[in-house]
Design a protein around this motif. Structure first.
Motif, short mmCIF file in Angstrom:
data_model
loop_
_atom_site.label_atom_id
_atom_site.label_comp_id
_atom_site.label_asym_id
_atom_site.label_seq_id
_atom_site.Cartn_x
_atom_site.Cartn_y
_atom_site.Cartn_z
N TRP A 1 5.01 22.95 -20.07
CA TRP A 1 4.73 22.15 -21.26
C TRP A 1 4.07 23.00 -22.33
CZ3 TRP A 1 5.93 16.95 -21.73
CH2 TRP A 1 6.44 16.35 -20.57
N ARG B 1 2.60 9.00 -22.47
CA ARG B 1 3.53 9.94 -23.09
C ARG B 1 4.93 9.33 -23.14
NH1 ARG B 1 3.02 15.15 -20.04
NH2 ARG B 1 4.22 14.01 -18.49
N GLU B 2 5.59 9.53 -24.26
CA GLU B 2 6.90 8.93 -24.50
C GLU B 2 7.98 10.00 -24.59
OE1 GLU B 2 9.13 6.18 -27.94
OE2 GLU B 2 7.20 7.12 -28.33
N PHE B 3 9.04 9.83 -23.82
CA PHE B 3 10.19 10.72 -23.92
C PHE B 3 10.93 10.46 -25.22
CE2 PHE B 3 13.94 13.02 -22.90
CZ PHE B 3 15.00 12.23 -23.31
N TYR C 1 3.19 15.84 -30.64
CA TYR C 1 4.52 16.10 -30.09
C TYR C 1 4.49 17.32 -29.18
CZ TYR C 1 6.60 12.62 -33.12
OH TYR C 1 6.96 11.43 -33.72
N PHE D 1 8.65 15.26 -26.23
CA PHE D 1 7.89 14.05 -25.94
C PHE D 1 6.83 13.87 -27.02
CE2 PHE D 1 9.20 13.42 -21.47
CZ PHE D 1 9.83 14.62 -21.24
N ARG D 2 6.22 12.72 -27.04
CA ARG D 2 5.08 12.52 -27.93
C ARG D 2 4.06 11.61 -27.24
NH1 ARG D 2 8.12 8.96 -32.64
NH2 ARG D 2 8.35 7.01 -31.45
N GLN D 3 2.86 11.70 -27.74
CA GLN D 3 1.79 10.88 -27.17
C GLN D 3 0.80 10.50 -28.24
OE1 GLN D 3 -0.27 12.59 -23.78
NE2 GLN D 3 -0.70 10.54 -22.97
#
Length: 117
Positions: free
Chosen positions: A107, A44-46, A93, A36-38
């Protein structure tokens, strides 16, 4: 349980990076892995996921064809190969582990990727 993400850094537009996520304290071969990233101020984006067996992967449309997820169960490590990087890929990431598809209970701490224009 610890997930250690590494490999982030500064890269120019069009460049590549490979992120690694090494797990300890869990039976890695039994866990699905996700990346994921943010970006600060955004959700947060998959990005990508790989099944515990390595025989199934899926990607977000935003990275399909540019990013590739893989794993080495003998090394307790998952990888995210990122090619053709763009400034909009700049983010922290994160890797994650879970036993149920799409659900991640563990995580990593995140690694910063900065893509300069």
């Amino acid at each position: 349980v610890q997930l250690q993400a590494s490999g982030g850094g500064l890269v120019q537009t069009g460049g590549s990076l490979r992120l690694s996520c090494t797990a300890s304290g869990l039976s890695f071969r039994n866990y699905n892995m996700g990346w994921f990233r943010q970006v600060p101020g955004k959700e947060r984006e998959f990005l990508a996921a790989i099944r515990w067996s390595g025989d199934n992967t899926n990607y977000a449309d935003s990275v399909k064809g540019r990013f590739s997820i893989s794993r080495d169960n003998a090394k307790n490590t998952s990888y995210l190969q990122m090619n053709s990087l763009k400034p909009e890929d700049t983010a922290v990431y994160y890797c994650a582990a879970g036993t149920v598809s799409g659900v991640y209970g563990y995580w990593g701490q995140g690694t910063l990727v900065t893509v300069s224009s």
